[in-house]
Design a protein around this motif. Structure first.
Motif, PDB file in Angstrom:
ATOM      1  N   LEU A   1       0.704  -1.266  -0.180  1.00  0.00           N
ATOM      2  CA  LEU A   1       0.029  -0.289   0.186  1.00  0.00           C
ATOM      3  C   LEU A   1       0.893   1.292  -0.669  1.00  0.00           C
TER       4      LEU A   1
ATOM      5  N   VAL B   1      -5.773   8.571  -3.127  1.00  0.00           N
ATOM      6  CA  VAL B   1      -6.780   8.340  -2.451  1.00  0.00           C
ATOM      7  C   VAL B   1      -7.755   9.326  -3.065  1.00  0.00           C
TER       8      VAL B   1
ATOM      9  N   SER C   1     -12.093   2.595  -1.091  1.00  0.00           N
ATOM     10  CA  SER C   1     -10.565   3.263  -1.712  1.00  0.00           C
ATOM     11  C   SER C   1     -10.034   2.174  -2.649  1.00  0.00           C
TER      12      SER C   1
ATOM     13  N   LEU D   1      -7.498   2.388  -2.483  1.00  0.00           N
ATOM     14  CA  LEU D   1      -6.261   1.726  -0.871  1.00  0.00           C
ATOM     15  C   LEU D   1      -7.205   1.626   0.099  1.00  0.00           C
ATOM     16  N   ALA D   2      -7.453   1.024   0.335  1.00  0.00           N
ATOM     17  CA  ALA D   2      -8.079   0.439   2.007  1.00  0.00           C
ATOM     18  C   ALA D   2      -8.098  -1.329   1.474  1.00  0.00           C
ATOM     19  N   TRP D   3      -8.141  -1.979   1.778  1.00  0.00           N
ATOM     20  CA  TRP D   3      -8.113  -3.938   1.783  1.00  0.00           C
ATOM     21  C   TRP D   3      -8.246  -4.152   2.757  1.00  0.00           C
TER      22      TRP D   3
ATOM     23  N   ILE E   1      -8.862  -4.154   8.293  1.00  0.00           N
ATOM     24  CA  ILE E   1      -8.605  -3.352   6.945  1.00  0.00           C
ATOM     25  C   ILE E   1      -7.557  -2.438   7.234  1.00  0.00           C
TER      26      ILE E   1
ATOM     27  N   TYR F   1      -5.536   1.146   5.343  1.00  0.00           N
ATOM     28  CA  TYR F   1      -5.991   1.688   4.456  1.00  0.00           C
ATOM     29  C   TYR F   1      -4.379   2.732   4.481  1.00  0.00           C
ATOM     30  N   ARG F   2      -4.417   3.953   3.799  1.00  0.00           N
ATOM     31  CA  ARG F   2      -3.550   4.484   2.694  1.00  0.00           C
ATOM     32  C   ARG F   2      -4.270   6.207   2.739  1.00  0.00           C
ATOM     33  N   ASP F   3      -3.766   6.646   3.453  1.00  0.00           N
ATOM     34  CA  ASP F   3      -5.029   8.282   3.668  1.00  0.00           C
ATOM     35  C   ASP F   3      -4.573   8.910   3.032  1.00  0.00           C
TER      36      ASP F   3
ATOM     37  N   GLN G   1     -16.651  -3.782  -1.344  1.00  0.00           N
ATOM     38  CA  GLN G   1     -16.129  -4.452  -2.847  1.00  0.00           C
ATOM     39  C   GLN G   1     -16.508  -5.143  -4.320  1.00  0.00           C
TER      40      GLN G   1
ATOM     41  N   ILE H   1     -11.701   5.828   3.665  1.00  0.00           N
ATOM     42  CA  ILE H   1     -11.745   3.978   3.133  1.00  0.00           C
ATOM     43  C   ILE H   1     -12.789   3.573   2.292  1.00  0.00           C
TER      44      ILE H   1
END
Length: 257
Positions: A128, A135, A153, A155-157, A185, A187-189, A211, A253
């Motif tokens: 990530l 984002v 997002s 960038l949210a897994w 979860i 995620y990259r903010d 998703q 997210i």
């Protein structure tokens, strides 16, 4: 014509020599060293290659490194180095190659039962952090989330593990998986920081629905999870689910279309 044949022969010889060189560097115990290269030079080459791989693994799997002693770590790295044929030439993709090795090639009864899950958990942070996606900012207020289209997002897994991988350390090495799975979860903010949050099974299911459908109306998402739960108080589930979605939107997210 003879010149072309000579050139073709030289190419075959070079490939054979390259294979001989690489085979010894990967696994010197089971492959002979090239006869025309000094042993000291081959040892230097091997140490250089192996140390590069070792340093990348240590940097990207720090928890796994700390729970293994030096001998265990060396043997794991050597097994990966000798067995796995990487599909990518990029050093940044070594951790993903290592995961592929753990999942499909590693075979040791002495390994921790959670090793693959722990490695995946640690790989996610790196993956990530270097992902090229951005984002998306929410264009609408999360206070009016009801009846809005929402998406996850990139960038949210949402992640589910048998073991509580986020708690594993030298002081906590579970031998069996608990009855309840662990849901996270990652995620990259918008500040490009990677965050990990432990979530409930309901939150995980909400994220799965979003998703799976790529974009969904909040009311439809809440209706589906309520029907799946078959709870005697569906309104409580809908209200709680809406609050969860608002909190996820505030963290970017999920985004509001």
């Amino acid at each position: 014509m003879p010149s072309n044949l000579h050139e073709a022969g030289m190419k075959v010889d070079f490939k054979a020599k390259q294979l001989e060189f690489a085979s010894y560097i990967r696994d010197p115990e089971n492959n002979p060293p090239p006869a025309d290269v000094q042993p000291q030079r081959m040892a230097m080459y091997r140490e250089l290659f192996f140390n590069n791989i070792d340093s990348f693994l240590s940097a990207n799997f720090p928890v796994l490194r700390t729970i293994l002693d030096d001998r265990q770590w060396f043997e794991l790295g050597q097994d990966f180095f000798s067995k796995h044929a990487s599909q990518s030439p990029h050093f940044s993709e070594i951790p993903e190659e290592f995961l592929d090795y753990l999942q499909n090639e590693r075979d040791s009864s002495a390994d921790f039962p959670f090793m693959l899950e722990l490695a995946h958990y640690e790989w996610v942070e790196m993956a990530l952090s270097i992902a090229k996606e951005t984002v998306p900012a929410n264009q609408k207020s999360v206070d009016t989330l009801l009846n809005q289209h929402i998406r996850l997002s990139p960038l949210a897994w949402p992640l589910a593990y048998q073991y509580p991988v986020q708690k594993i350390s030298p002081a906590f090495l579970p031998e069996t998986a608990p009855e309840q799975a662990t849901f996270l979860i990652v995620y990259r903010d918008q500040d490009d920081e990677v965050n990990f949050i432990e979530i409930t099974p309901i939150t995980y299911r909400l994220l799965q629905i979003i998703q799976e459908q790529e974009e969904v109306v909040t009311t439809d998402c809440l209706k589906q999870v309520t029907e799946e739960l078959n709870h005697p108080n569906p309104e409580m589930i809908r209200a709680g689910g809406l609050q969860i979605l608002k909190e996820l939107a505030e963290k970017t997210i999920i985004s509001v279309a």
